[in-house]
Design a protein around this motif. Structure first.
Motif, PDB file in Angstrom:
ATOM      1  N   LYS A  68       1.164  -0.991  -0.389  1.00 38.09           N
ATOM      2  CA  LYS A  68      -0.013  -0.118  -0.119  1.00 38.09           C
ATOM      3  C   LYS A  68       0.360   1.142  -0.122  1.00 38.09           C
ATOM      4  O   LYS A  68       1.619   1.485   0.500  1.00 38.09           O
ATOM      5  CB  LYS A  68      -0.594  -0.171   1.364  1.00 38.09           C
ATOM      6  CG  LYS A  68      -2.159  -1.381   1.023  1.00 38.09           C
ATOM      7  CD  LYS A  68      -3.082  -0.506   1.955  1.00 38.09           C
ATOM      8  CE  LYS A  68      -3.956  -1.795   2.245  1.00 38.09           C
ATOM      9  NZ  LYS A  68      -4.568  -2.185   3.624  1.00 38.09           N
ATOM     10  N   ALA A  69       0.568   2.177  -0.975  1.00 37.43           N
ATOM     11  CA  ALA A  69       1.350   3.556  -0.996  1.00 37.43           C
ATOM     12  C   ALA A  69       0.593   4.322  -1.208  1.00 37.43           C
ATOM     13  O   ALA A  69      -0.202   5.164  -2.252  1.00 37.43           O
ATOM     14  CB  ALA A  69       2.296   3.043  -2.570  1.00 37.43           C
ATOM     15  N   PRO A  70      -0.238   4.752   0.278  1.00 38.45           N
ATOM     16  CA  PRO A  70      -0.945   6.068   0.305  1.00 38.45           C
ATOM     17  C   PRO A  70      -0.172   7.352   0.041  1.00 38.45           C
ATOM     18  O   PRO A  70      -1.128   8.523  -0.935  1.00 38.45           O
ATOM     19  CB  PRO A  70      -1.496   5.722   1.543  1.00 38.45           C
ATOM     20  CG  PRO A  70      -0.403   5.838   2.379  1.00 38.45           C
ATOM     21  CD  PRO A  70       0.529   4.761   1.399  1.00 38.45           C
ATOM     22  N   VAL A  71       1.104   7.233  -0.023  1.00 36.84           N
ATOM     23  CA  VAL A  71       1.877   9.316   0.056  1.00 36.84           C
ATOM     24  C   VAL A  71       2.510   8.974  -1.168  1.00 36.84           C
ATOM     25  O   VAL A  71       2.750   7.790  -1.508  1.00 36.84           O
ATOM     26  CB  VAL A  71       2.535   9.403   1.424  1.00 36.84           C
ATOM     27  CG1 VAL A  71       3.063  11.013   1.044  1.00 36.84           C
ATOM     28  CG2 VAL A  71       1.315   9.483   2.333  1.00 36.84           C
ATOM     29  N   PHE A  72       2.409  10.336  -1.897  1.00 36.20           N
ATOM     30  CA  PHE A  72       2.862   9.843  -2.976  1.00 36.20           C
ATOM     31  C   PHE A  72       4.635  11.193  -2.792  1.00 36.20           C
ATOM     32  O   PHE A  72       3.599  12.187  -1.845  1.00 36.20           O
ATOM     33  CB  PHE A  72       3.292   9.339  -4.040  1.00 36.20           C
ATOM     34  CG  PHE A  72       3.031  10.394  -4.978  1.00 36.20           C
ATOM     35  CD1 PHE A  72       1.070   9.839  -5.306  1.00 36.20           C
ATOM     36  CD2 PHE A  72       2.498  11.417  -6.027  1.00 36.20           C
ATOM     37  CE1 PHE A  72       0.288  10.977  -5.012  1.00 36.20           C
ATOM     38  CE2 PHE A  72       1.690  12.317  -6.979  1.00 36.20           C
ATOM     39  CZ  PHE A  72       0.463  11.653  -6.637  1.00 36.20           C
ATOM     40  N   GLN A  73       5.566  11.531  -3.615  1.00 33.52           N
ATOM     41  CA  GLN A  73       6.857  12.353  -3.010  1.00 33.52           C
ATOM     42  C   GLN A  73       7.275  12.956  -4.494  1.00 33.52           C
ATOM     43  O   GLN A  73       7.297  12.355  -5.782  1.00 33.52           O
ATOM     44  CB  GLN A  73       7.551  11.457  -1.644  1.00 33.52           C
ATOM     45  CG  GLN A  73       8.600  12.978  -1.356  1.00 33.52           C
ATOM     46  CD  GLN A  73       9.659  12.609  -0.824  1.00 33.52           C
ATOM     47  OE1 GLN A  73      10.772  12.559  -0.961  1.00 33.52           O
ATOM     48  NE2 GLN A  73       9.699  12.116  -0.246  1.00 33.52           N
ATOM     49  N   GLY A  89      -5.047   9.408   1.250  1.00 36.89           N
ATOM     50  CA  GLY A  89      -5.864   9.120   2.575  1.00 36.89           C
ATOM     51  C   GLY A  89      -7.162  10.128   2.491  1.00 36.89           C
ATOM     52  O   GLY A  89      -7.432   9.801   3.065  1.00 36.89           O
ATOM     53  N   LEU A  90      -6.791  11.864   1.594  1.00 33.04           N
ATOM     54  CA  LEU A  90      -7.894  11.885   1.322  1.00 33.04           C
ATOM     55  C   LEU A  90      -8.998  11.480   0.193  1.00 33.04           C
ATOM     56  O   LEU A  90     -10.172  12.447   0.795  1.00 33.04           O
ATOM     57  CB  LEU A  90      -7.656  13.664   0.995  1.00 33.04           C
ATOM     58  CG  LEU A  90      -6.609  14.322   1.670  1.00 33.04           C
ATOM     59  CD1 LEU A  90      -5.645  15.672   0.811  1.00 33.04           C
ATOM     60  CD2 LEU A  90      -6.540  14.100   2.279  1.00 33.04           C
ATOM     61  N   LEU A  91      -8.670  10.432  -0.137  1.00 31.11           N
ATOM     62  CA  LEU A  91      -9.699   9.712  -0.917  1.00 31.11           C
ATOM     63  C   LEU A  91     -10.810   8.545   0.151  1.00 31.11           C
ATOM     64  O   LEU A  91     -11.860   8.711  -0.356  1.00 31.11           O
ATOM     65  CB  LEU A  91      -9.325   8.942  -1.964  1.00 31.11           C
ATOM     66  CG  LEU A  91      -8.706   9.608  -2.898  1.00 31.11           C
ATOM     67  CD1 LEU A  91      -7.560   9.114  -4.032  1.00 31.11           C
ATOM     68  CD2 LEU A  91      -9.598  11.216  -3.526  1.00 31.11           C
ATOM     69  N   GLU A  92     -10.381   9.148   0.868  1.00 27.45           N
ATOM     70  CA  GLU A  92     -11.245   8.259   2.464  1.00 27.45           C
ATOM     71  C   GLU A  92     -12.436   8.805   2.018  1.00 27.45           C
ATOM     72  O   GLU A  92     -13.098   9.926   2.269  1.00 27.45           O
ATOM     73  CB  GLU A  92     -10.617   8.654   3.858  1.00 27.45           C
ATOM     74  CG  GLU A  92     -11.474   7.667   5.067  1.00 27.45           C
ATOM     75  CD  GLU A  92     -10.354   6.351   5.198  1.00 27.45           C
ATOM     76  OE1 GLU A  92      -9.100   6.665   5.308  1.00 27.45           O
ATOM     77  OE2 GLU A  92     -11.051   5.896   5.079  1.00 27.45           O
ATOM     78  N   GLY A  93     -13.231   7.645   2.598  1.00 32.51           N
ATOM     79  CA  GLY A  93     -15.123   7.569   2.155  1.00 32.51           C
ATOM     80  C   GLY A  93     -15.077   8.205   0.939  1.00 32.51           C
ATOM     81  O   GLY A  93     -16.290   8.056   0.718  1.00 32.51           O
ATOM     82  N   GLU A  94     -14.583   8.235  -0.231  1.00 29.97           N
ATOM     83  CA  GLU A  94     -14.455   8.419  -1.892  1.00 29.97           C
ATOM     84  C   GLU A  94     -14.670   7.096  -2.180  1.00 29.97           C
ATOM     85  O   GLU A  94     -15.240   6.779  -3.588  1.00 29.97           O
ATOM     86  CB  GLU A  94     -14.058   9.312  -2.411  1.00 29.97           C
ATOM     87  CG  GLU A  94     -13.900  10.637  -1.991  1.00 29.97           C
ATOM     88  CD  GLU A  94     -15.196  11.745  -2.614  1.00 29.97           C
ATOM     89  OE1 GLU A  94     -15.568  10.872  -3.193  1.00 29.97           O
ATOM     90  OE2 GLU A  94     -15.410  12.698  -1.940  1.00 29.97           O
ATOM     91  N   THR A  95     -14.097   6.098  -1.691  1.00 27.11           N
ATOM     92  CA  THR A  95     -13.090   4.523  -2.324  1.00 27.11           C
ATOM     93  C   THR A  95     -13.395   4.556  -1.488  1.00 27.11           C
ATOM     94  O   THR A  95     -13.077   4.397   0.029  1.00 27.11           O
ATOM     95  CB  THR A  95     -12.168   4.716  -3.349  1.00 27.11           C
ATOM     96  OG1 THR A  95     -11.209   3.312  -3.255  1.00 27.11           O
ATOM     97  CG2 THR A  95     -10.477   5.449  -2.221  1.00 27.11           C
ATOM     98  N   PRO A  96     -13.050   2.541  -1.415  1.00 27.69           N
ATOM     99  CA  PRO A  96     -13.124   1.865   0.232  1.00 27.69           C
ATOM    100  C   PRO A  96     -11.537   1.593  -0.140  1.00 27.69           C
ATOM    101  O   PRO A  96     -10.676   1.248   0.678  1.00 27.69           O
ATOM    102  CB  PRO A  96     -13.510   0.304  -0.169  1.00 27.69           C
ATOM    103  CG  PRO A  96     -14.079   0.753  -1.840  1.00 27.69           C
ATOM    104  CD  PRO A  96     -14.075   2.383  -2.052  1.00 27.69           C
ATOM    105  N   TYR A  97     -10.501   2.154  -0.764  1.00 29.94           N
ATOM    106  CA  TYR A  97      -9.188   2.065  -1.538  1.00 29.94           C
ATOM    107  C   TYR A  97      -8.444   3.514  -1.189  1.00 29.94           C
ATOM    108  O   TYR A  97      -7.483   3.442  -2.595  1.00 29.94           O
ATOM    109  CB  TYR A  97      -8.921   0.957  -2.208  1.00 29.94           C
ATOM    110  CG  TYR A  97      -9.594   0.109  -1.948  1.00 29.94           C
ATOM    111  CD1 TYR A  97      -9.248  -1.308  -1.951  1.00 29.94           C
ATOM    112  CD2 TYR A  97     -11.013  -0.349  -2.955  1.00 29.94           C
ATOM    113  CE1 TYR A  97      -9.973  -2.632  -1.964  1.00 29.94           C
ATOM    114  CE2 TYR A  97     -11.343  -1.370  -3.539  1.00 29.94           C
ATOM    115  CZ  TYR A  97     -10.699  -2.681  -2.153  1.00 29.94           C
ATOM    116  OH  TYR A  97     -11.813  -3.734  -2.494  1.00 29.94           O
ATOM    117  N   PRO A  98      -8.142   3.916  -0.261  1.00 29.06           N
ATOM    118  CA  PRO A  98      -7.812   5.111  -0.829  1.00 29.06           C
ATOM    119  C   PRO A  98      -6.213   5.636  -0.133  1.00 29.06           C
ATOM    120  O   PRO A  98      -5.078   5.374   0.822  1.00 29.06           O
ATOM    121  CB  PRO A  98      -8.518   6.102   1.148  1.00 29.06           C
ATOM    122  CG  PRO A  98      -8.932   4.888   2.154  1.00 29.06           C
ATOM    123  CD  PRO A  98      -8.689   3.464   1.125  1.00 29.06           C
TER     124      PRO A  98
END
Ligand SMILES: Cc1cc2nc3c(=O)[nH]c(=O)nc-3n(C[C@H](O)[C@H](O)[C@H](O)COP(=O)(O)OP(=O)(O)OC[C@H]3O[C@@H](n4cnc5c(N)ncnc54)[C@H](O)[C@@H]3O)c2cc1C
Length: 400
Positions: A68-73, A89-98
């Motif tokens: 899992k790679a929630p953050v990219f730089q 992670g800001l996609l929490e609530g928009e998708t089951p896979y944030p």
């Protein structure tokens, strides 16, 4: 049962075959290689693709094989400064896979094939090349050569998921519109771990000549491997030790040639087929559109084609009078996404990484920083980068 043949057991062809099986078609998938190709290409799976694969039944296997790679730089190579970080992670609530999932495309194809074999054993014919086809008003006749010799098959529909050089697209005479970059891309694979100096699992490093994408893949399990994608300058011997040494020098203090396990060169195209179908024959994935790998969109949008097309073929089977309209909609919808989102974003991603003048580089960095610092813009950015925005807009346009 309506018969469909799919050409190519890459990530797209295997998703296509599985989606068609789930929709109740009698499917045969032909792959010319004797084993699933495992060359180091796509490795980033976007959230909507994870949701689609979960629905097909291969998602759990793929999740178990990925990182899992929630953050990219984004980083500046010259100063080594971290410019900005973006958080799925800001996609929490928009998708089951944030998060994005790092998982080699070979494992996506393998997970799909394992799921296909459980559902309909014998559907996948490895070592079997499709050598030609003809179509008429009622179906498609194709010829194959493989372990069982030369065979003829008669199906209702044929889907060419046979890659960027697609024999299917060429046989249909469909133009592949766009351009080829002058430089190629050099992909290096190393076990050297980049997390120690604050890199993330996915990173983009800005530099006018030595930009790179740097990301971790799970390989055979911990500790995994890292892949770097560099520009391979035209005219240089870009697989030579000297060239590779120049590209890696300074990126990591203790990264040396001895750490490089594999080196591969890829030609990079930005092209979209003029149509994604002709009669009863369809294109999906790289056969229909190719782009640079910056952003991790090619395989993803190819899998989205496959899901869209399975829906259209099922609707045409159930409502034959609407077949022409449905097939035209497949081209319009998926070609629109390929041009307006995937091509636009990947071209922009490359321009940002290689910004040539000091002014252009400063502007690119300011924009990245300002967007990441503003919560609303940051969220909008990851909605777009994950392809959620494009899919939602398509969904509301087709419903509206
Ligand atoms: C370095 C690199 C990094 C990338 N990173 C990403 C990423 O992170 N995320 C992303 O989304 N995309 C990425 N991509 C793009 C991605 O690799 C492609 O979009 C993806 O492979 C397309 O899958 P496909 O199934 O359409 O085609 P392919 O994977 O090319 O599969 C086509 C298959 O068809 C078979 N075939 C061809 N002709 C025949 C025939 N006549 N009969 C039978 N079989 C046939 C071939 O053997 C092959 O197995 C990257 C690409 C590169 C080069």
């Amino acid at each position: 049962m309506t018969k469909v043949a799919v050409i190519g057991a890459g990530p797209v062809g295997t998703s296509q075959a599985l989606a068609l099986l789930r929709a109740g078609f009698d499917v045969t998938l032909f792959e010319r290689e004797p084993a699933l190709p495992a060359d180091p290409r796509a490795a980033t799976i976007q959230p909507p693709t994870l949701a689609m694969l979960a629905e097909l039944g291969s998602g759990a296997r793929i999740l178990a094989r990925g990182l899992k790679a929630p953050v990219f730089q984004f980083r500046d190579r010259g100063s080594d400064e971290i410019i900005a970080e973006y958080d799925y992670g800001l996609l929490e609530g928009e998708t089951p896979y944030p998060f994005a999932l790092q998982c080699e495309q070979f494992k996506v194809a393998l997970s799909n094939v394992e799921t296909i074999e459980e559902t309909a054993p014998g559907t996948v014919r490895l070592g079997t090349e499709v050598t030609g086809f003809t179509q008429d008003a009622d179906g498609v006749t194709l010829k194959t050569i493989g372990p069982d010799g030369v065979e003829t098959h008669r199906v209702a529909y044929l889907v060419g998921c046979d890659g960027g050089r697609s024999p299917t697209r060429k046989a249909l005479g469909i133009a592949f519109e766009g351009f080829t970059y002058e430089e190629r891309f050099l992909v290096l694979t190393t076990p050297h771990d980049f997390l120690g100096r604050g890199f993330r699992i996915r990173n983009y490093v800005l530099d006018p000549k030595q930009w790179c994408a740097l990301f971790k893949v799970p390989h055979d399990g911990p500790p995994g491997l890292w892949r770097t994608v560099f520009p391979a300058a035209e005219g240089a011997d870009t697989l030579s030790d000297d060239y590779i040494r120049t590209q890696i020098q300074g990126l990591e203090p203790d990264l040396t040639l001895y750490d490089i396990q594999h080196r591969n060169l890829y030609a990079v195209n930005q092209r979209v087929a003029a149509s994604f179908h002709a009669g009863r024959v369809f294109l999906a994935g790289d056969s229909a559109h190719v782009n640079n790998p910056l952003g991790g969109l090619g395989m993803n949008s190819g899998i989205h084609d496959a899901i869209n097309l399975a829906g259209k073929l099922a609707a045409a089977r159930d409502r034959p009078g609407e077949a022409e309209t449905l097939f035209a909609a497949y081209t319009t919808e998926r070609r629109g996404i390929a041009r307006n989102y995937v091509q636009a974003q990947t071209i922009q991603n490359k321009k940002r990484l290689e910004a040539r003048t000091p002014e252009a580089r400063a502007a690119a960095m300011d924009e990245l920083r300002a967007t990441a610092e503003d919560p609303a813009r940051h969220r909008a950015w990851v909605m777009n980068a994950s392809l959620i925005k494009g899919l939602r807009e398509l969904d509301s346009a087709t419903k509206g």
